[in-house]
Write a protein that holds these residues in place. Sequence first.
Motif: not given
Length: 782
Positions: A146-154, A310-312
């Motif tokens: 997720a981090h590598k793909a830039g998928s973050v909640t903030l 892991n924010a969910g």
Amino acid sequence: MNVRPNPKDLTIRRHVVGKSYPHDSADRHVRGKAVYIDDMPDLPGTLHIAPVLSPVAKGVLKKIDAREALKMPGVVRVLTAADVPGHNDIAPILSGEPVFADGKVAHVGQIVAAVVATSLAEALQAAHSVKLSIKEQTPCFDVEEAHKAGSVTLKNQHLVQGDAAGAMKKASRIFEGKFRIGGQDHFYLEGQIAYAIPGENGEMTLWSSTQHPTEVQLHVAEFLGQPANDLDVQVRRMGGGFGGKESQPTIIAAIAALGAKLTKKPCRFRLRRDDDMEATGKRHGYVINWQAGLSDEGRIDALKVEAMANAGHVADLSGPVVTRTLTHLDNCYHIPNADFLGVAARTNTVSNTAFRGFGGPQGMVAIEGIIDTVAREMGMDPNELRAINYYGDTTGDLTPYDQKVEDNRIRDVVDRVMQQADWAKRRKAIDAFNRKNKVLKKGLAMMPVKFGISFNLTALNQAGSLVHVYKDGSVHLNHGGTEMGQGLFTKVAQVVAEVFGLPLEAIKITPTTTGKVPNTSATAASAGSDLNGAAARNAAEEIKARMVAVAAQKLDCEKAQITFERGKAHGPNGSMTFAQLANDCWFQRVSLSAAGFYKTPKIHWDGERLKGRPFFYYTYGAAVAEVVIDTLTGENRCLRADIVQDCGKPLNPAIDLGQIEGAFVQGMGWLTCEELWWDKSGKLRTVGPSTYKIPGSRDVPPHFKVSILDDEPNREDTIFHSKAIGEPPLMLAISVWLALRDAVSSLSGGKMPASLDTPATAEAVLFAVEDMKRRVAAQSSQ
């Protein structure tokens, strides 16, 4: 600079504060007489609600077919996002966090709909008949992906101090590595529950098992499309919270309230254990990447850490959780050049949330794992490396976030626990044991803790209270704090009793309600006693000042000569009972009611730069743990734990002792046996006590000695110079994980660091043992 407390404050003889009293509901707890929300009898016409959960981790929600469910006996209606009259958003900080899935699903267990029926059994049965049409998409469960793909909640948080890159280049020794830190389910005894009772003209009483009644009030009102003053949120007690009832209960309360609004009947919504574990958030799991640069003497000159949480599927409270991780990566150590990056990765699991310690424990696991690894690589005792890097005693060293450490007790606390644990003698005995035994290996480790007290968000550091004195001298107490078993109500009642010079039993403890004390903060961040105790004292002192004026008139003396003690007001010319004085005050039309307020002083915080003074003060503690492992099976046991905890001047030593013991065992569970496990589809398979192992009575160390330090009052002006106790002791359990690493490391003579992440289950310990054997064999063959 901080100054010591006014000596006058410390020489006053206390009659109630500082004494050990039992929890106000202890007798009712053990006898089953304490009333929780599910114990409240159903009002006539009460309906019951059951959730419809997503079986898919990620997808487009195309249709909800409730026709079959609506035909079933007892079913009144099925609630979905289409029924929400206000905003289908329950985000505690940001936005876009729906109560009901709307148009898409983002994790297995997400609430899509809710069945309202005349009984719980009917509601549960009908919920299984609701058909969901979902077009599945490819989910992401891996934090690093997720981090590598830039998928973050903030957006990422970056805490920088000094020049870590430059100092790293100049460092004599450079080490790097990775840790994986598991999450944890709150596993409170009382699951999530709410009971909504509609009144007239849109009014509603909402009983909620929540740590944050104001948040429930405001967000449920927005959800219903009504003003907050329509809702009165109440909670007398929770059967445990641990952070799991800070933001999560709002979802449950909102659905119960919607059912009550639409049916015009009372609605009760409680989650079964398996549904609760699937649908509600956990402690954040982390992946930690690190690089440390040290001098030949062992000084940490530079430290770079990438902390990926892991924010969910949504942000929830992940932002401030990550902030607290970054502000506790230093723990007790002065790190002049720091580069800490915090990431809240978006994955298709339940949204992770607050949990006792709120990100601090993960930061401390990281730095202590680094200390343990680096020390062994350098051929040093980990405790020697710690001592080299401790913050100074009086120099006012700056933390990476620019707060001075001016009242450092860590060396004192560590010295005391090492003496209590008889470290030197036991270290030799354990080393001798390990040389003689091939199968069983023992480990010994010490864990120091420096934990900051206050909410990260400055605005949350406030509290209110309401105190009434009645004509007969009895006292009514209400405040914004909530009781979840931690003894907050008892402590605050002790404060009020002390102010009025009354016995504790004269103070009536009442349920928390937004109708009496508005706009309060969550009972969290270990600040419940500090905030609510101070607010209650301020209210009581205001009333007392009015009463003193009347007493001085009645006893013919100066106001300064009046004292309140043992149920009486005393002057040089005589005394009168508190009840007599209260009645005289009423007769003279003197108000015997006051609303108290308190806000924490001195704190400030720049959330963009991650700089300031986020914490009013620090608490300190240290623990020594001894473990034994079976190298053939990985089975392990904590044999002994010695703890020394700084409590300032405790409000209630007995309650503090219970908090220390409970926090340590809960932390031990997180680090050793509580393993969350999802299958490939994203479904949580550890959803009850048969598959999710929490510590039991037989997991408690047979030798468990806790010492409370009460010889040094809090130098800051906290309530009677006490210190917070709710969260800090949990991190002392890291000593158990470090001791397990020490036991595994003993296979190399203590020279190699163990490859042991958390939770250190029997399986994980066995893998670490086998890895250590391979590394030792490889080194021997060179």
